[in-house]
Design an enzyme around this catalytic site. Structure first.
Site, PDB file in Angstrom:
ATOM      1  N   HIS A 182      -9.330  -3.997   1.950  1.00  0.00           N
ATOM      2  CA  HIS A 182     -10.291  -3.015   1.455  1.00  0.00           C
ATOM      3  C   HIS A 182     -11.464  -2.867   2.416  1.00  0.00           C
ATOM      4  O   HIS A 182     -11.963  -1.771   2.631  1.00  0.00           O
ATOM      5  CB  HIS A 182     -10.810  -3.432   0.078  1.00  0.00           C
ATOM      6  CG  HIS A 182      -9.809  -3.206  -0.997  1.00  0.00           C
ATOM      7  ND1 HIS A 182      -9.445  -4.168  -1.897  1.00  0.00           N
ATOM      8  CD2 HIS A 182      -9.090  -2.118  -1.311  1.00  0.00           C
ATOM      9  CE1 HIS A 182      -8.545  -3.674  -2.711  1.00  0.00           C
ATOM     10  NE2 HIS A 182      -8.313  -2.431  -2.380  1.00  0.00           N
ATOM     11  N   GLU A 422       9.568  11.365   4.953  1.00  0.00           N
ATOM     12  CA  GLU A 422       9.209  10.053   5.510  1.00  0.00           C
ATOM     13  C   GLU A 422      10.376   9.074   5.483  1.00  0.00           C
ATOM     14  O   GLU A 422      10.218   7.914   5.841  1.00  0.00           O
ATOM     15  CB  GLU A 422       7.980   9.480   4.790  1.00  0.00           C
ATOM     16  CG  GLU A 422       8.097   9.410   3.282  1.00  0.00           C
ATOM     17  CD  GLU A 422       6.805   8.939   2.601  1.00  0.00           C
ATOM     18  OE1 GLU A 422       5.919   8.400   3.266  1.00  0.00           O
ATOM     19  OE2 GLU A 422       6.730   9.103   1.371  1.00  0.00           O
ATOM     20  N   ASN A 445       3.945   7.428   9.280  1.00  0.00           N
ATOM     21  CA  ASN A 445       3.818   5.969   9.102  1.00  0.00           C
ATOM     22  C   ASN A 445       5.143   5.398   8.607  1.00  0.00           C
ATOM     23  O   ASN A 445       5.704   4.478   9.183  1.00  0.00           O
ATOM     24  CB  ASN A 445       2.740   5.620   8.062  1.00  0.00           C
ATOM     25  CG  ASN A 445       1.389   6.218   8.395  1.00  0.00           C
ATOM     26  OD1 ASN A 445       1.136   6.559   9.521  1.00  0.00           O
ATOM     27  ND2 ASN A 445       0.537   6.352   7.391  1.00  0.00           N
ATOM     28  N   ARG A 456       5.773  -1.793   8.918  1.00  0.00           N
ATOM     29  CA  ARG A 456       4.480  -1.296   9.393  1.00  0.00           C
ATOM     30  C   ARG A 456       3.332  -2.277   9.217  1.00  0.00           C
ATOM     31  O   ARG A 456       2.284  -2.107   9.825  1.00  0.00           O
ATOM     32  CB  ARG A 456       4.152   0.046   8.726  1.00  0.00           C
ATOM     33  CG  ARG A 456       4.084  -0.023   7.229  1.00  0.00           C
ATOM     34  CD  ARG A 456       4.063   1.371   6.615  1.00  0.00           C
ATOM     35  NE  ARG A 456       2.718   1.846   6.367  1.00  0.00           N
ATOM     36  CZ  ARG A 456       2.437   2.928   5.650  1.00  0.00           C
ATOM     37  NH1 ARG A 456       3.415   3.659   5.154  1.00  0.00           N
ATOM     38  NH2 ARG A 456       1.215   3.294   5.446  1.00  0.00           N
ATOM     39  N   CYS A 493       1.030  14.059   8.223  1.00  0.00           N
ATOM     40  CA  CYS A 493      -0.130  13.405   7.615  1.00  0.00           C
ATOM     41  C   CYS A 493      -0.166  11.897   7.881  1.00  0.00           C
ATOM     42  O   CYS A 493      -0.940  11.178   7.270  1.00  0.00           O
ATOM     43  CB  CYS A 493      -0.186  13.688   6.112  1.00  0.00           C
ATOM     44  SG  CYS A 493       1.208  13.009   5.204  1.00  0.00           S
TER      45      CYS A 493
HETATM   46  C1  PEP Z   1       3.063   8.047   5.771  1.00  0.00           C
HETATM   47  O1  PEP Z   1       3.976   7.321   5.374  1.00  0.00           O
HETATM   48  O2  PEP Z   1       2.990   8.504   6.919  1.00  0.00           O
HETATM   49  C2  PEP Z   1       1.962   8.413   4.854  1.00  0.00           C
HETATM   50  C3  PEP Z   1       1.057   9.295   5.185  1.00  0.00           C
HETATM   51  O3  PEP Z   1       1.885   7.804   3.647  1.00  0.00           O
HETATM   52  P1  PEP Z   1       1.398   6.279   3.407  1.00  0.00           P
HETATM   53  O4  PEP Z   1       0.772   5.810   4.685  1.00  0.00           O
HETATM   54  O5  PEP Z   1       0.452   6.347   2.286  1.00  0.00           O
HETATM   55  O6  PEP Z   1       2.672   5.589   3.091  1.00  0.00           O
HETATM   56 MG    MG Z   2       4.336   6.942   3.306  1.00  0.00          MG
END
Ligand code: PEP
Ligand code: MG
Length: 536
Positions: A182, A422, A445, A456, A493
């Site tokens: 956080h 994704e 991501n 990740r 995104c």
């Molecule tokens: C992603 O997976 O790229 C994404 C934007 O969502 P999150 O990072 O919340 O999994």
């Molecule tokens: Mg994601």
């Protein structure tokens, strides 16, 4: 002069005196009374602590509110309270009993290799430390800054950053911590240069020692010599001049040298950062992670969700807002909702969770459809892996629409429904998915994580986590082509859209909408406006 290195939590430069936050103190002065007396002291301290935290809730942002609400729940947790009372009954003083139980609880949680739980452990310790401070008669506003400084700490807790004057916080370095904690999230939201995992050596730095920090490099220079100090100061001066010169880019649309229009949206977590993003020139919100509302433990009901979504739309002032439905699971666990899974990144997350809990999903959809009357709203589904996923999800949307109509509850019929691309399966099925979805948003991501089989949140495989690799770029082109054939918009995104070089690659691959962390917006815009895209 010494140099130390850690892991980047937020890029940026800082130079200033160190302030070391050490929390260890000796319990030797404590006088232990008989168990009955220690029990009542403990119970009174819990009441005071909850009261103090409730006051913090009142002045916290929505995201921080969830954290403090969770801390209040920690102090009501029967298991934890009984454990503490058990220690007191055997003659341990109340303060020592709380420290012991908190330590055991937090260590248990930390031993589970889960980034989200690791940060919850911090919250548990934060709540318990408040009780200990009350019992020991220590001031609870631990982190009071009176002058600008670089904060060095073993680990920062959410309440450390919420009560502090953030304008005095030039930079943050923690011995431990994690980029997903956080505290790191707060640092990024406010653009405070931050480094985690710098090791315990940073705690031996004396208060007031001058320090230089390069967040992007993960570099801390302790007690720089004159030449190094001057170099750091000069770099900061240049970077300020750069920020000022970027301000003029806030209003003009992002158009590349060769005339291609690129839309820049922001990734946000609530009305406050939407407002900030709009001030930086964001053309809307490309990703609002609705799960932040749920992470506090208490489930928001339909009316609470409705008011939150409405506030978000209002903050965007008529610009489009894309709200993603609940994406819990994997590293975002919620006590009592998500189950422990052997391989959570491949588990019941995103829409898989929502379809398994249609009761919760329907409430969220109902709140979203109703909120849509407030402004242009797009709803996005995470972790879609097949056209069947999408039809099932849209089936629930239809049911909710029918129910609202029957109950004569007003809702918007203009809300559009799109998906996160994704998973590799969604890339391969982009053609079919584009027939049903109103838009695509590529989550680089997770797409990178799943394409490269690289967790990740695991530092050991970070070298394999490459969101600009030929494999990711090929996947992206497939998605862009499918979206183009069906004339639906496609954006990116993932975090990598906030990196100017990677953003440029994405735009050259045909992407015309990016959604990124607001502090990176103008840098990315400047870069794109300075490049030719089509013949670059
Ligand atoms: C992603 O997976 O790229 C994404 C934007 O969502 P999150 O990072 O919340 O999994
Ligand atoms: Mg994601």
């Amino acid at each position: 002069m010494r140099e130390l290195y850690g892991t980047t939590a937020c890029a940026g430069l800082a130079l200033g005196p160190a302030k070391v936050l050490l929390r260890r103190y000796s319990p030797l002065e404590r006088i232990v009374q008989e168990p009955l007396r220690e029990t009542s002291l403990f119970e009174a301290a819990v009441v005071v602590a909850k009261d103090e935290i409730s006051k913090l809730v009142e002045r916290a942002s929505d995201q921080d509110k969830a954290i403090f609400t969770f801390q209040i729940e920690v102090l009501s947790d029967r298991g934890l309270l009984d454990e503490i009372l058990g220690y007191i009954a055997t003659g341990t003083g109340a303060a020592a009993a709380v420290e012991r139980a908190a330590g055991i609880y937090a260590a248990k949680i930390r031993s589970i290799p889960d980034e989200y739980l690791a940060q919850r452990a911090g919250d548990i310790q934060d709540a318990c430390r408040r009780v200990v401070d009350i019992l020991d008669g220590r001031p609870r506003e631990r982190l009071v800054l009176t002058e600008p400084c670089i904060l060095l700490a073993d680990e920062l807790l959410p309440s450390d950053l919420i009560s502090v004057d953030r304008s005095l916080l030039l930079g943050i370095v923690t011995a431990g911590g994690s980029t997903q904690s956080h505290a790191s999230i707060i640092a990024r939201t406010f653009g405070i240069p931050a480094i985690v995992l710098a090791g315990p050596e940073i705690l031996s730095v004396a208060d007031g020692t001058s320090c230089g920090l390069d967040g992007a490099l993960g570099q801390i220079i302790i007690d720089p010599d004159e030449a190094t100090y001057a170099r750091c100061a000069h770099r900061i001066h240049l970077s300020r001049r750069r920020s000022l010169s970027l301000e003029k880019l806030r209003d003009p649309p992002c158009v590349t040298r060769d005339g291609e229009r690129v839309w820049l949206f922001a990734n946000c977590s609530g009305p406050e950062d939407i407002q900030k993003a709009v001030d930086l020139g964001a053309e809307g919100v490309g990703l609002l992670r609705s799960e932040f509302l749920f992470l506090g433990g208490a489930l928001p009901d339909e009316e609470q969700q409705l008011s939150f979504y409405r506030d978000c739309l209002r903050a965007a002032g008529g610009r489009p807002v894309t709200i993603r439905t609940l994406d819990i699971g994997s590293d975002k666990t919620v006590a009592g909702l998500t189950a422990e899974e052997p391989n959570p990144a491949l588990g019941l997350r995103g829409v898989r969770f929502s379809l398994a809990r249609e009761d919760l999903f329907s409430i969220q959809l109902s709140a979203l459809l109703r909120a849509g009357l407030e402004g242009p709203l797009r709803v996005m589904f995470p972790m879609i892996a097949s056209p069947e996923d999408l039809s099932r999800v849209m089936g629930v949307v239809e049911t909710v629409r029918r129910q609202l109509t029957e109950q004569q509850v007003p809702f918007s019929d203009k809300v559009s429904f799109g998906i996160m691309v994704e998973t590799p399966a969604a890339v391969l099925m982009a053609e079919e998915l584009a027939r049903e979805a109103a838009f695509f948003s590529v989550g680089t991501n997770d797409l990178t994580q799943y394409l490269h089989a690289a967790d990740r949140v695991n530092p050991a495989v970070q070298a394999y986590f490459t969101p600009d690799s030929p494999a990711v770029m090929r996947a992206l082109r497939m998605v862009v082509e499918a979206a183009g054939r069906h004339r639906i918009p496609v954006s990116i995104c993932g975090e990598s859209a906030g990196d100017p070089d990677t953003a440029l690659l994405y735009v050259r691959a045909g992407i015309r909408q990016l959604s990124l962390a607001a502090p990176s917006l103008l840098e990315v815009k400047a870069r794109l406006m300075d490049e030719n895209i089509l013949m670059g």
